[in-house]
Design a protein around this motif. Structure first.
Motif, PDB file in Angstrom:
ATOM      1  N   GLU A   1       0.835  -1.202   0.000  1.00 51.06           N
ATOM      2  CA  GLU A   1       0.000   0.000   0.000  1.00 51.06           C
ATOM      3  C   GLU A   1       0.873   1.256   0.000  1.00 51.06           C
TER       4      GLU A   1
ATOM      5  N   LEU B   1       3.653   1.582  -1.334  1.00 52.25           N
ATOM      6  CA  LEU B   1       4.226   1.725  -2.672  1.00 52.25           C
ATOM      7  C   LEU B   1       3.148   1.999  -3.728  1.00 52.25           C
ATOM      8  N   ASP B   2       1.915   2.222  -3.239  1.00 47.56           N
ATOM      9  CA  ASP B   2       0.783   2.511  -4.120  1.00 47.56           C
ATOM     10  C   ASP B   2       0.402   1.303  -4.989  1.00 47.56           C
ATOM     11  N   VAL B   3       0.714   0.095  -4.476  1.00 49.39           N
ATOM     12  CA  VAL B   3       0.290  -1.123  -5.171  1.00 49.39           C
ATOM     13  C   VAL B   3      -1.054  -1.535  -4.570  1.00 49.39           C
ATOM     14  N   PRO B   4      -2.104  -1.646  -5.386  1.00 54.75           N
ATOM     15  CA  PRO B   4      -3.421  -1.943  -4.830  1.00 54.75           C
ATOM     16  C   PRO B   4      -3.566  -3.382  -4.346  1.00 54.75           C
ATOM     17  N   PRO B   5      -4.560  -3.639  -3.458  1.00 56.12           N
ATOM     18  CA  PRO B   5      -4.884  -5.016  -3.089  1.00 56.12           C
ATOM     19  C   PRO B   5      -5.335  -5.803  -4.329  1.00 56.12           C
TER      20      PRO B   5
END
Lengths: 105, 170
Positions: B107, B109-113
């Motif tokens: 999260e 790193l702005d990586v979504p679930p």
């Protein structure tokens, strides 16, 4: 530092062809970059993305991720790909006069 | 294919269903689209967990028999060389904790679930498929899958779809 001429002015660019000084950017430059990338006309929808990218860059020193664009710019992922076909984050950054985004998502 | 010709299409195969085993496929497919490269993901075997409605939000990081977990030690402010004993990994809650830890870092790193990531990939034009043989083996039907799944394909259809693509197996 390399320079190039675009829309009748000379701007500084990095090795990838992106502008290094976003304050030298104008709408005329944006339109010229867009034409080179195969986008004939920049609409209001394009400018929502461009303005958002420039604001993000000014505030955070880097362009936004696609996820952030989707959630906060008012233009969703699907439309983003339609507006900037063949690589939205990269193309929108080029046209917005900011460096190439560094993130992987 | 000439040496410096840009990649035009990638076809990813995701055969494992741990959280850390699914993210690479999603990141590579989405990243391909960001570069203007056509991308599809073919989920097979335990990778199907990532696209089944009842399970895709609950993927876990395995903490038993995972000898590479030392890499996650710096997240706990411990040295990267410290091994993670598999017996500790078997204690209830430890896998959940490791999963939470990774989700948290992602999260940041702005990586979504995973569920949001599947939507993002679909919106970006990534084509998502399930493998027919393993769908049959696990007694699943198309209704068990998230709406982003475009269809169920045999391995033959997968190769047909992958014409001209680089195939990447994970």
């Amino acid at each position: 530092m390399a320079t190039r001429e675009i829309a009748g002015v000379t701007v500084e660019i990095d090795e990838n062809g992106y502008m290094t000084d976003h304050t030298a950017w104008t709408k005329a430059i944006a339109e010229a970059f867009a034409k080179e990338e195969g986008i004939d006309e920049l609409t209001d929808r394009h400018y929502i993305v461009i303005d958002f990218m420039r604001k993000e860059y000014e505030e955070n020193g880097t362009g936004p991720s696609i996820r952030k664009l989707n959630k906060q710019s008012g233009v969703n992922t699907k439309e983003l790909y339609q507006l900037f076909p063949g690589g939205p984050a990269k193309k929108a950054a080029l046209i917005a006069g900011i460096p190439k985004p560094q993130g992987c998502v | 294919m000439s040496e410096n010709e840009p990649i035009k299409r990638v076809s990813l195969v995701c055969s494992k269903g741990g959280l850390d085993e699914v993210y690479p496929s999603l990141i590579m497919a989405n990243g391909a689209r960001m570069e203007g490269i056509e991308a599809s993901i073919f989920f097979t075997f335990f990778g199907l967990n990532a696209i089944v409605k009842k399970t895709h939000k609950n993927l876990k990081v395995a903490t038993v028999g995972n000898a590479a977990l030392n890499l996650a030690m710096p997240m706990l402010k411990m040295p990267i060389t410290m091994p993670f004993p598999t017996l500790i990994g078997a204690i209830p809650g430890v896998s959940n904790f490791a999963t939470w830890l990774m989700k948290n870092e992602m999260e940041k790193l702005d990586v979504p679930p995973v569920d949001e990531f599947l939507e993002m990939c679909d919106d970006a034009g990534v084509e998502i498929y399930a493998c027919k043989m393993t769908v049959d083996m696990f007694k699943l039907t198309i209704d068990d899958f998230v709406p982003q799944v475009k269809g169920i394909m045999t391995v033959g259809e997968f190769y047909e779809k992958s014409a001209g693509a680089q195939i990447i197996f994970t």
